[in-house]
Design a protein around this motif. Structure first.
Motif, PDB file in Angstrom:
ATOM      1  N   ILE A 156       0.833  -1.214   0.000  1.00  0.00           N
ATOM      2  CA  ILE A 156       0.000   0.000   0.000  1.00  0.00           C
ATOM      3  C   ILE A 156       0.866   1.262   0.000  1.00  0.00           C
ATOM      4  CG2 ILE A 156      -1.998  -1.127   1.051  1.00  0.00           C
ATOM      5  CD1 ILE A 156      -1.279   0.204   3.712  1.00  0.00           C
ATOM      6  N   ALA A 157       2.101   1.146   0.486  1.00  0.00           N
ATOM      7  CA  ALA A 157       3.034   2.265   0.388  1.00  0.00           C
ATOM      8  C   ALA A 157       3.354   2.538  -1.072  1.00  0.00           C
ATOM      9  CB  ALA A 157       4.313   1.961   1.163  1.00  0.00           C
ATOM     10  N   GLY A 158       3.582   1.467  -1.836  1.00  0.00           N
ATOM     11  CA  GLY A 158       3.831   1.622  -3.277  1.00  0.00           C
ATOM     12  C   GLY A 158       2.635   2.215  -3.995  1.00  0.00           C
ATOM     13  N   GLN A 159       1.438   1.772  -3.615  1.00  0.00           N
ATOM     14  CA  GLN A 159       0.225   2.319  -4.209  1.00  0.00           C
ATOM     15  C   GLN A 159       0.072   3.808  -3.905  1.00  0.00           C
ATOM     16  OE1 GLN A 159      -2.652  -0.479  -2.503  1.00  0.00           O
ATOM     17  NE2 GLN A 159      -2.988  -1.351  -4.542  1.00  0.00           N
ATOM     18  N   ALA A 160       0.469   4.197  -2.684  1.00  0.00           N
ATOM     19  CA  ALA A 160       0.394   5.615  -2.303  1.00  0.00           C
ATOM     20  C   ALA A 160       1.324   6.466  -3.164  1.00  0.00           C
ATOM     21  CB  ALA A 160       0.756   5.773  -0.827  1.00  0.00           C
ATOM     22  N   LEU A 161       2.541   5.962  -3.404  1.00  0.00           N
ATOM     23  CA  LEU A 161       3.489   6.689  -4.252  1.00  0.00           C
ATOM     24  C   LEU A 161       2.924   6.864  -5.657  1.00  0.00           C
ATOM     25  CD1 LEU A 161       6.423   7.855  -4.578  1.00  0.00           C
ATOM     26  CD2 LEU A 161       7.035   5.611  -5.463  1.00  0.00           C
ATOM     27  N   ILE A 162       2.329   5.809  -6.198  1.00  0.00           N
ATOM     28  CA  ILE A 162       1.727   5.882  -7.541  1.00  0.00           C
ATOM     29  C   ILE A 162       0.624   6.929  -7.567  1.00  0.00           C
ATOM     30  CG2 ILE A 162       0.339   4.612  -9.237  1.00  0.00           C
ATOM     31  CD1 ILE A 162       1.846   2.057  -8.285  1.00  0.00           C
ATOM     32  N   ALA A 163      -0.240   6.926  -6.562  1.00  0.00           N
ATOM     33  CA  ALA A 163      -1.377   7.844  -6.523  1.00  0.00           C
ATOM     34  C   ALA A 163      -0.961   9.301  -6.317  1.00  0.00           C
ATOM     35  CB  ALA A 163      -2.330   7.421  -5.406  1.00  0.00           C
ATOM     36  N   ASP A 164       0.115   9.506  -5.572  1.00  0.00           N
ATOM     37  CA  ASP A 164       0.493  10.872  -5.172  1.00  0.00           C
ATOM     38  C   ASP A 164       1.454  11.568  -6.132  1.00  0.00           C
ATOM     39  OD1 ASP A 164      -1.055  10.385  -2.960  1.00  0.00           O
ATOM     40  OD2 ASP A 164       0.619  10.176  -1.552  1.00  0.00           O
ATOM     41  N   THR A 165       2.023  10.847  -7.079  1.00  0.00           N
ATOM     42  CA  THR A 165       3.032  11.449  -7.960  1.00  0.00           C
ATOM     43  C   THR A 165       2.650  11.334  -9.430  1.00  0.00           C
ATOM     44  OG1 THR A 165       4.304   9.374  -8.125  1.00  0.00           O
ATOM     45  CG2 THR A 165       4.876  10.884  -6.323  1.00  0.00           C
ATOM     46  N   LYS A 166       3.297  12.165 -10.229  1.00  0.00           N
ATOM     47  CA  LYS A 166       3.128  12.130 -11.686  1.00  0.00           C
ATOM     48  C   LYS A 166       4.510  12.154 -12.328  1.00  0.00           C
ATOM     49  CE  LYS A 166      -1.324  14.559 -11.705  1.00  0.00           C
ATOM     50  NZ  LYS A 166      -2.065  15.760 -12.154  1.00  0.00           N
ATOM     51  N   GLY A 167       4.595  11.644 -13.540  1.00  0.00           N
ATOM     52  CA  GLY A 167       5.855  11.665 -14.259  1.00  0.00           C
ATOM     53  C   GLY A 167       6.874  10.678 -13.715  1.00  0.00           C
ATOM     54  N   GLU A 168       8.093  10.754 -14.253  1.00  0.00           N
ATOM     55  CA  GLU A 168       9.159   9.834 -13.872  1.00  0.00           C
ATOM     56  C   GLU A 168       9.555  10.033 -12.410  1.00  0.00           C
ATOM     57  OE1 GLU A 168      10.897   7.494 -15.996  1.00  0.00           O
ATOM     58  OE2 GLU A 168       9.118   7.880 -17.220  1.00  0.00           O
ATOM     59  N   GLN A 169       9.666   8.924 -11.692  1.00  0.00           N
ATOM     60  CA  GLN A 169      10.064   8.975 -10.285  1.00  0.00           C
ATOM     61  C   GLN A 169      11.247   8.031 -10.052  1.00  0.00           C
ATOM     62  OE1 GLN A 169       8.684  11.048  -7.939  1.00  0.00           O
ATOM     63  NE2 GLN A 169       7.440  11.887  -9.624  1.00  0.00           N
ATOM     64  N   TYR A 170      12.249   8.557  -9.360  1.00  0.00           N
ATOM     65  CA  TYR A 170      13.423   7.764  -8.992  1.00  0.00           C
ATOM     66  C   TYR A 170      13.459   7.695  -7.466  1.00  0.00           C
ATOM     67  CZ  TYR A 170      14.630   8.245 -13.872  1.00  0.00           C
ATOM     68  OH  TYR A 170      14.591   8.195 -15.248  1.00  0.00           O
ATOM     69  N   VAL A 171      13.261   6.503  -6.944  1.00  0.00           N
ATOM     70  CA  VAL A 171      13.024   6.323  -5.516  1.00  0.00           C
ATOM     71  C   VAL A 171      14.250   5.759  -4.795  1.00  0.00           C
ATOM     72  CG1 VAL A 171      11.478   5.299  -3.783  1.00  0.00           C
ATOM     73  CG2 VAL A 171      10.619   5.785  -6.098  1.00  0.00           C
ATOM     74  N   GLY A 172      14.585   6.399  -3.684  1.00  0.00           N
ATOM     75  CA  GLY A 172      15.606   5.871  -2.781  1.00  0.00           C
ATOM     76  C   GLY A 172      14.910   5.229  -1.591  1.00  0.00           C
ATOM     77  N   ILE A 173      15.270   3.995  -1.286  1.00  0.00           N
ATOM     78  CA  ILE A 173      14.666   3.289  -0.155  1.00  0.00           C
ATOM     79  C   ILE A 173      15.644   3.277   1.021  1.00  0.00           C
ATOM     80  CG2 ILE A 173      13.743   1.102   0.693  1.00  0.00           C
ATOM     81  CD1 ILE A 173      12.939   0.416  -2.172  1.00  0.00           C
ATOM     82  N   VAL A 174      15.156   3.741   2.164  1.00  0.00           N
ATOM     83  CA  VAL A 174      15.935   3.669   3.403  1.00  0.00           C
ATOM     84  C   VAL A 174      15.237   2.639   4.280  1.00  0.00           C
ATOM     85  CG1 VAL A 174      16.719   4.892   5.463  1.00  0.00           C
ATOM     86  CG2 VAL A 174      16.657   6.079   3.249  1.00  0.00           C
ATOM     87  N   THR A 175      15.955   1.567   4.627  1.00  0.00           N
ATOM     88  CA  THR A 175      15.354   0.489   5.411  1.00  0.00           C
ATOM     89  C   THR A 175      16.096   0.299   6.728  1.00  0.00           C
ATOM     90  OG1 THR A 175      14.567  -1.812   5.311  1.00  0.00           O
ATOM     91  CG2 THR A 175      16.723  -1.357   4.334  1.00  0.00           C
ATOM     92  N   GLY A 176      15.364  -0.076   7.757  1.00  0.00           N
ATOM     93  CA  GLY A 176      15.963  -0.217   9.088  1.00  0.00           C
ATOM     94  C   GLY A 176      17.136  -1.176   9.114  1.00  0.00           C
TER      95      GLY A 176
END
Length: 333
Positions: A156-176
């Motif tokens: 659902i986090a991925g779905q939120a990113l899709i819904a909230d953004t437009k155009g090309e997105q380059y994502v950095g993931i910070v994990t515990g």
């Protein structure tokens, strides 16, 4: 010589008197301890231990609050023991100590199923009930898992990113932690959600070691390594605030989208201030409360559902009034 003899006798008598007084006092102290023990055993029905990943972590303190409230309602003596800083070896040692202490039940994470299986087996052989919280240990002898469906929360986090953004997105993931099961599941769920969206790309992933400074360093490294970065996804409770510490210091003309995990006060404040765009909500208080109740039912010989998922959702700034109401009621972190 006569005087010396009487001095020696006097010293001996004094020693005897002091010794008797000491033994009498010691006996009184032992009696008090025994009485206190008897009183405790009559005051509590069960002895449970909650072993968090990190004692001073705000997220785990919320789990502990829920567990403590449930413990008070069910006459449970609850201990909160674990490493001061996240360390899997210390975590395992604490669980082993709880087993050696012959407690009635243990609540803990199953951070690495292979390492935790022998301990959970040992606990069950001694008649100690085991409930995993926040992170499950699949295939182990634990009886119940209480917590988030971590794959779903990542999805659902991925779905939120899709819904909230437009155009090309380059994502950095910070994990515990790169090796922690629940963190892996949150990353996998996210990756699967955005996989079909051709405009979204995973630029890189870095570990925060479950600290704000670690998250800030990880985010800064991702910004330096990937000049085209447009979004961040933090998978553990302290990652969101660490990410915005890095983005606020980094000179960039890009408005970076930040998706965080858990509603700790600093994270909610950043969401309200517009520094964080969305937050994945877990329910640590509910996890702690429900875990204690599951152990109580297990102690009574009742059959328990092995997978007990607590709710997960995504909130934005416009959702904050409702969220803050829930927090005042003590059901949200």
């Amino acid at each position: 010589m006569k005087g010396s003899k009487w001095i020696g006798v006097g010293a001996f008598l004094t020693f005897c008197i002091v010794s008797v007084m000491f033994l009498t006092l010691l006996g009184q102290d032992l009696f008090k301890i025994e009485s206190a023990s008897e009183k405790a055993s009559s005051a509590y029905q069960y002895h449970f231990v909650l072993v968090p990943e990190e004692l001073d972590n705000e997220y785990w303190q919320l789990v502990q609050k829920g567990a403590a409230d449930a413990a008070a309602a069910h006459r449970v003596y609850l201990e909160y023991l674990g490493p001061k800083q996240a360390d899997i070896d210390d975590h395992l040692k604490t669980i082993d100590m709880a087993i050696a202490g012959h407690v009635d039940g243990i609540m803990t994470q199953g951070l690495d199923a292979k390492k935790y299986k022998p301990l959970f087996q040992k606990a069950r052989e001694k008649g100690i009930d085991v409930v995993t919280v926040d992170t499950d240990a699949e295939g182990s002898k634990r009886q119940v898992y209480v917590g988030t469906d971590n794959y779903y929360s990542g999805f659902i986090a991925g779905q939120a990113l899709i819904a909230d953004t437009k155009g090309e997105q380059y994502v950095g993931i910070v994990t515990g932690r790169l090796d922690a099961v629940h963190q892996k599941q949150r990353v996998k769920g996210f990756r699967d959600a955005v996989a079909a969206e051709k405009r979204i790309h995973i630029a890189g992933i870095e570990e925060s070691a479950i600290t704000k400074s670690g998250a800030s360093g990880a985010a800064y490294k991702l910004l330096n390594d990937h000049a085209n970065l447009t979004a961040f996804y933090g998978t553990s409770a302290l990652d969101g605030v660490g990410i915005i510490q890095a983005t606020s210091q980094y000179q960039s003309t890009t408005d970076i989208y930040v998706l965080a995990f858990d509603t700790l006060p600093d994270t909610i404040q950043a969401l309200d201030d517009g520094e964080i765009d969305a937050v994945v909500v877990q329910h640590p208080y509910e996890m702690g409360y429900q875990a204690v109740e599951s152990l109580v039912r297990l102690q009574k010989g009742e059959k328990e559902e092995p997978l007990q998922y607590t709710g997960t959702s995504v909130i934005r700034r416009e959702d904050l009034p409702l969220q803050q109401t829930d927090r005042r009621q003590g059901m949200q972190p």
